[in-house]
Design an enzyme around this catalytic site. Sequence first.
Site, short mmCIF file in Angstrom:
data_model
loop_
_atom_site.label_atom_id
_atom_site.label_comp_id
_atom_site.label_asym_id
_atom_site.label_seq_id
_atom_site.Cartn_x
_atom_site.Cartn_y
_atom_site.Cartn_z
N CYS A 52 0.82 -1.22 0.00
CA CYS A 52 0.00 0.00 0.00
C CYS A 52 0.85 1.27 0.00
O CYS A 52 0.55 2.22 -0.70
CB CYS A 52 -0.92 0.00 1.22
SG CYS A 52 -2.17 -1.29 1.09
N HIS A 372 -12.83 -0.98 -4.98
CA HIS A 372 -11.97 -2.16 -5.17
C HIS A 372 -12.78 -3.20 -5.96
O HIS A 372 -13.41 -4.08 -5.39
CB HIS A 372 -11.55 -2.73 -3.80
CG HIS A 372 -10.48 -3.77 -3.90
ND1 HIS A 372 -10.76 -5.12 -3.99
CD2 HIS A 372 -9.13 -3.67 -3.92
CE1 HIS A 372 -9.62 -5.80 -4.06
NE2 HIS A 372 -8.61 -4.95 -4.01
FE1 DHE Z 1 -4.68 -8.02 -4.60
C1 DHE Z 1 -6.06 -8.41 -7.73
C2 DHE Z 1 -2.66 -5.59 -5.78
C3 DHE Z 1 -3.83 -7.19 -1.40
C4 DHE Z 1 -6.18 -10.83 -3.52
N1 DHE Z 1 -4.44 -7.14 -6.41
C5 DHE Z 1 -5.11 -7.44 -7.58
C6 DHE Z 1 -4.64 -6.58 -8.62
C7 DHE Z 1 -3.67 -5.79 -8.07
C8 DHE Z 1 -3.54 -6.15 -6.69
C9 DHE Z 1 -2.86 -4.73 -8.76
C10 DHE Z 1 -5.12 -6.58 -10.05
C11 DHE Z 1 -4.36 -7.60 -10.85
C12 DHE Z 1 -4.83 -7.67 -12.30
O1 DHE Z 1 -6.04 -7.75 -12.55
O2 DHE Z 1 -3.97 -7.63 -13.19
N2 DHE Z 1 -3.48 -6.60 -3.73
C13 DHE Z 1 -2.72 -5.73 -4.41
C14 DHE Z 1 -1.96 -4.93 -3.49
O3 DHE Z 1 -1.07 -4.08 -3.79
C15 DHE Z 1 -2.47 -5.18 -2.14
C16 DHE Z 1 -3.40 -4.04 -1.76
C17 DHE Z 1 -1.47 -5.22 -1.04
C18 DHE Z 1 -0.40 -6.26 -1.16
O4 DHE Z 1 0.60 -6.13 -0.45
O5 DHE Z 1 -0.51 -7.21 -1.94
C19 DHE Z 1 -3.30 -6.44 -2.41
N3 DHE Z 1 -4.97 -8.86 -2.77
C20 DHE Z 1 -4.55 -8.36 -1.60
C21 DHE Z 1 -4.92 -9.21 -0.50
O6 DHE Z 1 -4.65 -9.03 0.72
C22 DHE Z 1 -5.68 -10.34 -1.07
C23 DHE Z 1 -7.12 -10.31 -0.59
C24 DHE Z 1 -5.06 -11.68 -0.74
C25 DHE Z 1 -3.62 -11.80 -1.16
O7 DHE Z 1 -3.41 -12.35 -2.23
O8 DHE Z 1 -2.76 -11.31 -0.46
C26 DHE Z 1 -5.63 -10.02 -2.56
N4 DHE Z 1 -5.91 -9.38 -5.48
C27 DHE Z 1 -6.37 -10.50 -4.86
C28 DHE Z 1 -7.14 -11.27 -5.81
C29 DHE Z 1 -7.14 -10.56 -7.02
C30 DHE Z 1 -6.34 -9.38 -6.79
C31 DHE Z 1 -7.83 -12.60 -5.51
C32 DHE Z 1 -7.80 -10.96 -8.35
C33 DHE Z 1 -9.28 -10.74 -8.33
C34 DHE Z 1 -9.93 -11.18 -9.62
O9 DHE Z 1 -11.03 -11.77 -9.55
O10 DHE Z 1 -9.36 -10.94 -10.69
#
Ligand code: DHE
Length: 527
Positions: A52, A372
Amino acid sequence: MIKLLGNVSAAVAVSFLMTGVVSGKELQPEPSLSSEEMAKAENIYFDRCSGCHGALRKGATGPDITPAKTRKKTLAKLEKILYEGTDGGMPAWGKDGFITRDDAKLLAKFVQIEAPVPPEWDMKKMQESWKVHVPVSERPTKPPKANWQNYFGVVERDVGRIAIIDGDTKETLNVIPSGYATHILRTSASGRYLYAIGRDGRASMMDMWASPPNLVAEVRTGIDARSIDTSKYKGFEDKYAVVGDYWPSHYVILTGDTLEPLKIVGTTGYTHDTNEYRLESRVASIVASHHAPEWVLNLKEMGVVLLVDYSKLDQGTITETMIDAERALHDGGWDSTKRYFLVAANMRDTISVVDTVDRKLVKNIKVGTKPHPGRGANWVDPEFGRVWATVHLGEGLVSIISTDPSKDHAWTVVREWELDGNSLFIKTHDNSKWVYCDNTINLNKDKTLTIFDKTNPTAPPKEIEFDKKVVHIEFNKDGDEAWISLWDKEGEVVVIDDKTLKVKKRIKGLHTPTGKFNVYNTTNDIY
Ligand code: DHE
């Protein structure tokens, strides 16, 4: 140097460390840490904070926490924020059991010291990390008899594995190691290959034609990454994959069938509005166009949507179109025509809409607090026609946006649904009359799945209660089952009959099942 911990937290890393910095205060003295303490603090920061706030801490999804800001607070105040969280922002990392009191003390000092710059990751390092486990010549030449397009890849996040589950039989066909804190899965244009990206930048690819599906190649593309997609345009099917890295800030084009790294393109640059330089200019979501040989990449810090034309890559040419959108770009998806891309600028409470045909920003639409969408959800509203919707990290709300340019109300929020909980994901399917939302980040409602009726949008939603935290929804190929995760180390995927909303099957024995990706729906961007 960032070193990675063996295990990662189950918390939603949406942190907002500093709320309301008091200006005009004298700076606290800079603390000092031993090299062991620094190494430990770097690891914790990478796990909990950097997603973040950024590795360089200049902020995006969370605010700027550079020493100029943090040294205006006392160590005791910072420790309290880190341990107890803040209202509506920073998670309570300590209280929730992810860090100890000593960790919070250490991190408080760490964030008052200038951020160490993580190392580079160039082609040499990528090539050294590249492994082809099954050469193309040794792979099946035809698909299996099973309904492989209805396979699901389920991310078991905290153990860095992908469970491949047959959507027809609900049997787990294989469990494939995929590296540290695997984030998302995407497919090739044919659907044959499933690609995973881990937070450590490791890309892995799995062959759905193999029986059982297996790991065929992997490569480490950087130190910190979140997105991967593939070339989906006619003539380029299964030819390329592309990974977007947070650190180093670049995207990497790989061959689609072996993951051989072909080309690295840096994304550092200037913010679209104030033209400030950003060494850390992270690639957030990526989507592949179905109508052009192009990827849509979202540059978080710059607030720029990049259209990357890969059609002349074999002649050494990449063409980039930069579209100014809004800062803090994060996740997003296509409208139902796949012409318009809608992406959340979460800290700006905005959805930016980009027209990929006219190659311009259509509009920045104000929605609720910290949208989101994941990839969002598309359906036809009985009153407003075609719509796309997002949930929010910052409030219990579904914002529903008209996506039909022929309507007067196009690109406005035409309807809002209240949710009891702040949410992470929303999903639907063309064959379903329901829209499903989780409430994952509201501790009082996190075990509830909320379900709205598309055909009767003013009706109160239905709710299904579970015994564990619910996260992420995905449909099967036919759109008659919704799969949700119970997010726990003794986790499950629960299959819900979409017609009756009754539980049809509980697939047990999964460790922190997180995102689920149906091969057919992922390939065809059905959401
Ligand atoms: Fe994600 C999608 C970034 C935290 C689960 N997450 C994405 C995407 C991004 C992103 C940029 C879109 C990708 C794409 O479509 O090309 N996520 C981040 C972060 O930077 C963040 C806020 C903090 C981190 O340090 O990672 C973060 N994300 C999380 C979680 O805590 C989640 C719930 C569990 C985990 O994996 O750590 C999580 N993110 C997901 C999931 C998607 C996702 C399951 C895809 C959703 C979908 O249906 O396409």
